[in-house]
Design a protein around this motif. Structure first.
Motif, PDB file in Angstrom:
ATOM      1  N   CYS A   1       0.834  -1.194   0.000  1.00 17.83           N
ATOM      2  CA  CYS A   1       0.000   0.000   0.000  1.00 17.83           C
ATOM      3  C   CYS A   1       0.871   1.247   0.000  1.00 17.83           C
TER       4      CYS A   1
ATOM      5  N   LYS B   1      -0.773   4.301   0.324  1.00 21.51           N
ATOM      6  CA  LYS B   1      -1.713   5.341   0.721  1.00 21.51           C
ATOM      7  C   LYS B   1      -1.303   6.051   2.012  1.00 21.51           C
ATOM      8  N   PHE B   2      -0.639   5.350   2.900  1.00 23.24           N
ATOM      9  CA  PHE B   2      -0.164   5.955   4.148  1.00 23.24           C
ATOM     10  C   PHE B   2      -1.248   6.695   4.921  1.00 23.24           C
ATOM     11  N   CYS B   3      -2.337   6.036   5.173  1.00 20.76           N
ATOM     12  CA  CYS B   3      -3.309   6.581   6.130  1.00 20.76           C
ATOM     13  C   CYS B   3      -2.535   6.707   7.443  1.00 20.76           C
TER      14      CYS B   3
ATOM     15  N   PHE C   1      -3.085   6.304  10.483  1.00 25.59           N
ATOM     16  CA  PHE C   1      -3.264   5.361  11.600  1.00 25.59           C
ATOM     17  C   PHE C   1      -2.661   4.000  11.310  1.00 25.59           C
ATOM     18  N   CYS C   2      -2.221   3.746  10.081  1.00 25.43           N
ATOM     19  CA  CYS C   2      -2.096   2.367   9.598  1.00 25.43           C
ATOM     20  C   CYS C   2      -0.655   1.874   9.419  1.00 25.43           C
TER      21      CYS C   2
ATOM     22  N   VAL D   1       0.108  -0.886   7.620  1.00 24.78           N
ATOM     23  CA  VAL D   1       0.257  -1.738   6.434  1.00 24.78           C
ATOM     24  C   VAL D   1       1.344  -1.268   5.447  1.00 24.78           C
ATOM     25  N   PRO D   2       1.414   0.045   5.153  1.00 20.63           N
ATOM     26  CA  PRO D   2       2.478   0.458   4.214  1.00 20.63           C
ATOM     27  C   PRO D   2       3.880   0.114   4.730  1.00 20.63           C
TER      28      PRO D   2
ATOM     29  N   GLN E   1      -4.423  -5.432  -0.451  1.00 21.79           N
ATOM     30  CA  GLN E   1      -4.613  -4.443   0.605  1.00 21.79           C
ATOM     31  C   GLN E   1      -5.371  -3.251   0.036  1.00 21.79           C
ATOM     32  N   ASN E   2      -5.146  -3.042  -1.238  1.00 14.78           N
ATOM     33  CA  ASN E   2      -5.782  -1.954  -1.960  1.00 14.78           C
ATOM     34  C   ASN E   2      -6.156  -2.508  -3.310  1.00 14.78           C
TER      35      ASN E   2
ATOM     36  N   HIS F   1     -10.346   0.870  -1.717  1.00 15.02           N
ATOM     37  CA  HIS F   1     -10.232   2.230  -1.198  1.00 15.02           C
ATOM     38  C   HIS F   1     -11.156   3.117  -2.034  1.00 15.02           C
TER      39      HIS F   1
ATOM     40  N   GLN G   1     -13.945   4.779   7.254  1.00 14.44           N
ATOM     41  CA  GLN G   1     -13.247   5.056   8.522  1.00 14.44           C
ATOM     42  C   GLN G   1     -13.914   6.100   9.408  1.00 14.44           C
TER      43      GLN G   1
ATOM     44  N   ARG H   1      -6.976  10.332   4.353  1.00 16.86           N
ATOM     45  CA  ARG H   1      -7.780   9.488   3.462  1.00 16.86           C
ATOM     46  C   ARG H   1      -7.938  10.149   2.092  1.00 16.86           C
TER      47      ARG H   1
HETATM   48 FE1  SF4 Z   1      -3.352   1.494   3.034  1.00 14.40          FE
HETATM   49 FE2  SF4 Z   1      -5.743   0.718   3.850  1.00 14.40          FE
HETATM   50 FE3  SF4 Z   1      -3.816   1.091   5.612  1.00 14.40          FE
HETATM   51 FE4  SF4 Z   1      -4.887   3.160   4.405  1.00 14.40          FE
HETATM   52  S1  SF4 Z   1      -5.947   1.749   5.792  1.00 14.40           S
HETATM   53  S2  SF4 Z   1      -2.683   2.821   4.683  1.00 14.40           S
HETATM   54  S3  SF4 Z   1      -5.298   2.374   2.375  1.00 14.40           S
HETATM   55  S4  SF4 Z   1      -3.875  -0.445   3.987  1.00 14.40           S
END
Ligand code: SF4
Ligand code: SAH
Ligand code: F3S
Length: 465
Positions: free
Chosen positions: A176, A178-180, A182-183, A185-186, A220-221, A259, A286, A298
Motif C-alpha cells: 500500500c 496510501k499511508f493513512c 493510523f495504519c 500496512v504500508p 490491501q488496496n 479504497h 473510517q 484518506r
Molecule cells: Fe493502506 Fe488501507 Fe492502511 Fe490506508 S488503511 S494505509 S489504504 S492499507
C-alpha cells in the motif's frame, strides 16, 4: 529436506506443521501458500500445535491487541515445547506476517523461543529459512524483496483445492502506498505491487479447473490494481474482472479490500455489467468528519464518499455495502463522531467492522495531539456498533421470504444441512436436498439470525420437530 536431519521428526516419518493465522485474508492466502511450500519439503499440515514439529504463526500488527496476542501465543508454545523436549521430541517456532516484518530481530530479543522470523515479501525463501533454522541459526528474513513472493513455489494442485473448498482467494495486488496516518500496512507490506494479468488469469483458470466456483481477488488496496491488458492497453480492476468473468465454470467473483479513491468508472460499470460479480462491496470510509478524514490522510471528504455510494447503487441497486470504521482517532470530538453516525445512517450498511483507534508505533497518528480517552472511545464504539448491528439486522430481515442463490460450500453443523453463501456474503443454512457442494442452489429464506440466514425447508423441519 536436503540435509537428511531427523531430530525433529514426529516418529511416523512425516513432519507436521501447524500454521496459525491472524489478521486479514491476505494472511489466510499466504498461510495456504506457505503450507504448500512446506509440503514440498515433506511437511504435512496439522490443525493443532500439540503434535506439530513446527508451528508457524502468521501474524497481524494492525492494532496493539493483535500484536500482543502473538507474544502470549509464543509463551504458550514455549511451554509446550519444554514439555515435549522432556519426552525427547522437539518443535520449531517460526513467526511470519506483519508483526515479523515490523519487529524483525527485536522479536527474537523479546521472545528467544522463536527460531525464525520471516516477513511477508520473502516467503519464497521459506524453505531455505527453515533449513538454516534447523541448523541452529536464529534466522531473521525481513528485507523487502522485489521478486514475486511465491514465484518459486509449486503450482497449486487439485488436491489442495479439494481440501480447501469451492471458494478461493487469489492475490492480485500487495502492499500500500496510501499511508493513512493510523495504519501500519504500508510499513509491514511495503509498496504497492500488482501481479501481471497473465499470472492472475493462469491461477484463476487452474483454480476453476480444480473445482473452484468462486474467486475473491485480494489486495490491501485491491482496486488500485493495474496492469497491461491482453489488448496492450492499461487495465484497472474493472477490465481485469471482465477478463476473468470469461472463464468458463467460474460462477462468482468478488474482490476486497477497496479504497474509495480507487473506485473508477470501469469498476463501477463492472458491477452493472457482470452477472458473476457479486453484489457486495467492502468500501471502508473510517470516519464521517472531513476534519478527521483529512487528519487520517484518506484524501476524500464524507460528501465524496456519499456521492460515490450513490453512483455505485445506481449501477447495482441491490448491492450490499460493508465498511470499516475507527472511533477515537486523535482529535475526534463529539461532533466529529456524530458526523460518523450521520454518514452511517445515510449510507446504510449490510455489515461492517468497527474499531477503537489503536496508536501504532512509527505511524504519524501515534504522535498526533489530542488522543482520546479510552472510556470515550468505548462509549463511541458501543453507540456505533449498536447502529451498525441494527442496520445489519435490517438487511438480513429484508431477505426473509425472498429467493437467493447460494453457493453450497460445506456440510452444516447438524446432519442433513449444507452451508453456503448468499450473493451478499451471509452464510445460508440449507437442506442437503437442495444440491451438492459446489452447486449454486436457489432457496427461499425462512428466517434470519444475527449472522446467518436459514432457508425455508430447514426452517419447516425445525418447527415440525
Ligand atoms: Fe493502506 Fe488501507 Fe492502511 Fe490506508 S488503511 S494505509 S489504504 S492499507
Ligand atoms: N486496506 C484496507 C484496510 C486494511 S486494515 C483499507 O484501506 O480499507 C483493516 C482496517 O483496520 C482498516 O480499514 C481500519 O478500519 C482498521 N485499522 C487500521 N489501523 C488501525 C488502527 N491503528 N487502529 C484501529 N483500527 C485500525
Ligand atoms: Fe494485519 Fe498485516 Fe493484514 S497488519 S490486517 S495481517 S496486512
Amino acid at each position: 529436506m536436503s540435509d537428511g536431519e531427523t531430530a525433529s521428526n514426529s516418529g511416523d516419518g512425516q513432519r507436521k506443521v501447524f500454521v496459525k493465522t491472524y489478521g486479514c485474508q491476505m494472511n489466510v492466502y499466504d498461510s495456504q501458500r506457505m503450507a504448500d511450500a512446506l509440503a514440498r519439503d515433506g511437511f504435512v499440515e496439522t490443525d493443532k500445535a500439540d503434535d506439530a514439529d513446527m508451528v508457524l504463526l502468521n501474524t497481524c500488527h494492525i492494532r496493539e491487541k493483535a500484536a500482543e496476542k502473538v507474544y502470549s501465543e509464543i509463551g504458550r508454545l514455549r511451554q509446550l515445547r519444554d514439555r515435549r523436549r522432556k519426552g525427547g521430541a522437539d518443535m520449531m517456532i517460526g513467526v511470519a506476517g506483519c508483526v515479523a516484518q515490523a519487529e524483525g530481530r527485536e522479536m527474537i530479543a523479546r521472545a528467544p523461543a522463536v527460531d525464525f522470523v520471516i516477513g511477508p515479501t520473502t516467503y519464497h525463501r521459506l524453505p531455505d529459512v527453515v533449513a538454516r533454522a534447523r541448523g541452529g541459526e536464529k534466522v531473521v528474513e525481513t528485507e523487502f524483496a522485489v521478486e514475486d513472493k511465491f514465484e518459486h513455489l509449486p503450482r497449486q494442485q487439485a488436491r489442495q483445492v479439494q481440501r480447501r473448498g469451492v471458494a478461493a482467494f487469489l492475490t492480485v495486488q500487495e502492499g500500500c502506498d496510501k499511508f493513512c496516518t493510523f495504519c501500519v500496512v504500508p510499513y509491514t507490506r511495503g509498496a504497492e505491487v500488482s501481479r501481471p494479468v497473465a499470472q492472475i488469469v493462469e491461477e484463476a483458470r487452474r483454480l476453476v479447473a480444480a473445482g473452484v466456483r468462486e474467486i475473491t481477488l485480494l489486495g490491501q488496496n485491491v482496486n488500485a490494481w493495474h496492469g497491461e491488458g491482453a489488448d496492450g492497453r492499461s487495465w484497472g480492476l474493472g477490465e481485469l474482472l471482465h477478463e476473468l468473468a470469461g472463464i468458463e465454470g467460474l460462477a462468482r467473483l468478488r474482490y476486497t479490500t477497496s479504497h474509495p479513491r480507487d473506485m473508477d468508472d470501469a469498476l463501477i460499470a463492472a458491477h452493472r455489467d457482470l452477472d458473476v460479480l457479486m453484489p457486495y462491496l467492502h468500501l471502508p470510509v473510517q470516519a464521517g468528519s472531513d476534519r478527521i478524514l483529512k487528519a487520517m490522510n484518506r484524501r476524500h471528504t464524507a460528501e465524496d464518499y456519499r456521492r460515490l455510494v450513490d453512483r455505485i447503487r445506481a449501477a447495482r441497486p441491490d448491492i450490499a455495502l460493508s465498511g470499516d470504521f475507527i472511533v477515537g482517532f486523535p482529535g475526534e470530538t463529539d461532533d466529529d463522531f456524530e458526523d460518523t453516525m450521520r454518514l452511517v445512517r445515510d449510507v446504510t450498511y449490510a455489515q461492517a467492522f468497527s474499531f477503537k483507534y489503536s496508536p501504532r508505533p512509527g505511524t504519524p497518528g501515534a504522535d498526533m495531539a489530542g488522543h482520546v480517552d479510552e472510556q470515550v472511545k468505548s462509549e463511541r464504539l458501543a453507540r456505533l456498533q449498536a447502529l451498525l448491528a441494527e442496520q445489519q439486522a435490517g438487511f438480513m430481515q429484508q431477505l426473509v421470504g425472498k429467493e437467493v442463490s447460494v453457493l453450497l460450500e460445506k456440510p452444516g453443523r447438524e446432519p442433513g444441512q449444507l452451508v453456503g453463501r448468499s450473493p451478499f456474503l451471509q452464510p445460508v443454512i440449507c437442506d442437503e436436498t437442495v444440491g451438492k457442494i459446489g452447486d449454486i442452489a436457489t432457496v427461499r429464506i425462512g428466517r434470519a439470525s444475527a449472522n446467518s440466514l436459514i432457508s425455508e425447508p430447514v426452517e419447516r423441519r425445525r418447527h415440525a420437530a
